[in-house]
Design an enzyme around this catalytic site. Structure first.
Site, PDB file in Angstrom:
ATOM      1  N   ASP A  67      68.518 -34.004 -62.105  1.00 12.42           N
ATOM      2  CA  ASP A  67      67.069 -33.992 -61.900  1.00 12.42           C
ATOM      3  C   ASP A  67      66.540 -32.638 -61.462  1.00 12.42           C
ATOM      4  OD1 ASP A  67      68.338 -34.205 -59.435  1.00 12.42           O
ATOM      5  OD2 ASP A  67      67.624 -36.224 -59.044  1.00 12.42           O
ATOM      6  N   ASP A 142      66.518 -44.541 -50.091  1.00 10.15           N
ATOM      7  CA  ASP A 142      65.913 -45.748 -50.662  1.00 10.15           C
ATOM      8  C   ASP A 142      66.796 -46.354 -51.760  1.00 10.15           C
ATOM      9  OD1 ASP A 142      65.646 -43.998 -52.757  1.00 10.15           O
ATOM     10  OD2 ASP A 142      63.454 -44.052 -52.854  1.00 10.15           O
ATOM     11  N   GLU A 149      63.696 -44.210 -58.593  1.00  8.59           N
ATOM     12  CA  GLU A 149      63.187 -44.840 -57.381  1.00  8.59           C
ATOM     13  C   GLU A 149      63.194 -46.365 -57.524  1.00  8.59           C
ATOM     14  OE1 GLU A 149      63.242 -42.981 -55.046  1.00  8.59           O
ATOM     15  OE2 GLU A 149      61.743 -41.402 -54.950  1.00  8.59           O
TER      16      GLU A 149
END
Ligand code: F6R
Length: 256
Positions: A67, A142, A149
């Site tokens: 990323d 998370d 996400e």
């Protein structure tokens, strides 16, 4: 799935580096998927040492990073602390210390004028290289892998993703704060390989360190497979997956 617990960060990093080094020796033109963040720094430093002291040869290795923040890319004219691009991170922590060829080291280009089109090209570059032999992964607070996400589909491919507040907060604490960049100025989007892109790798190597990751890795490895914790997708991985944790990160696992 192979789960290995090491005493500390340094031991975790050495073992992860040795897994990667074994692959590089066995297949000198292998394709590595790489990650950024605090966790892999020790692994990269150990790989650099293996290159320096034992001649580990990266001259034919190809790499693709997971990323990059959207809107930034490596800017060598900026003072080091100011440039928080993942391209710069990879250059500093690994690429400049080994004999990888520049043209073989790919980090998604955060300044692409047409990011959606670029994401498709990135997928094609990986496919044209023959696919990823090994993907190195960390896990976000998370539960994300790459910047997938919570809620990201397991069918997702390389794309632009909005970062959630937890990721922004974590990256602020780990990197941006030191650089004197305010939270408001931080990039809020990133280009990331999708979950499906990651799951097509021939093998996965996840590294996890610190008590702060203990809850989320327990859920990802032992809880239900859910898009709310995209790292849980690795439970469904059909080929070789190794997770190396240090003791604090492993402290909440129940099935060891
Ligand atoms: C980075 C990446 C992220 C990180 C994760 C953990 O390229 O893809 O998924 O692996 O956010 O980051 P650290 O290691 O900083 O805790």
């Amino acid at each position: 799935m192979k789960i290995i617990v090491k005493d500390n960060y340094s031991e975790m990093s050495k073992l992860a580096a040795s897994v990667i080094a074994d692959l590089v020796r066995k297949k000198p033109d292998c394709v590595l998927g790489l990650a950024t963040g605090a966790t892999p720094i020790g692994t990269y430093h150990e790989l650099a040492r293996l290159h320096r002291e034992e001649g580990l040869d990266f001259s034919k290795v190809r790499t693709f990073n997971l990323d990059e923040y959207l809107g930034i890319s490596m800017d060598l004219t900026l003072p080091y602390e100011m440039d928080q691009s993942y391209a710069r991170f990879m250059h500093e922590e690994l690429f400049k210390k080994i004999n990888i060829k520049k043209k073989n080291a790919h980090v998604p280009y955060g300044l692409a004028t047409d990011p959606d089109k670029y994401c498709k090209e990135y997928e094609k570059m990986i496919a044209d290289a023959g696919g990823l032999d090994l993907q190195l992964l960390g896990i976000g607070g998370d539960g994300h892998i790459g910047f997938n996400e919570p809620g990201s589909s397991f069918d997702s491919r390389t794309r632009v993703e909005h970062l959630n507040q937890k990721s922004i907060d974590d990256n602020y604490e780990a990197f941006y704060k030191k650089a004197g960049v305010s939270k408001e100025e931080m990039p809020k989007k990133a280009i990331t390989m999708g979950v499906a892109t990651i799951m097509e790798a021939k093998s996965l190597l996840m590294i996890v360190s610190g008590i702060g990751k203990a809850d989320i890795i327990q859920k990802a490895l032992e809880g239900p497979v859910t898009t709310q914790i995209t790292a849980s997708a690795i439970q469904t991985f059909k080929r070789d997956v190794t997770v190396i944790l240090d003791k604090p990160a492993a402290s909440k696992l129940k099935k060891l």
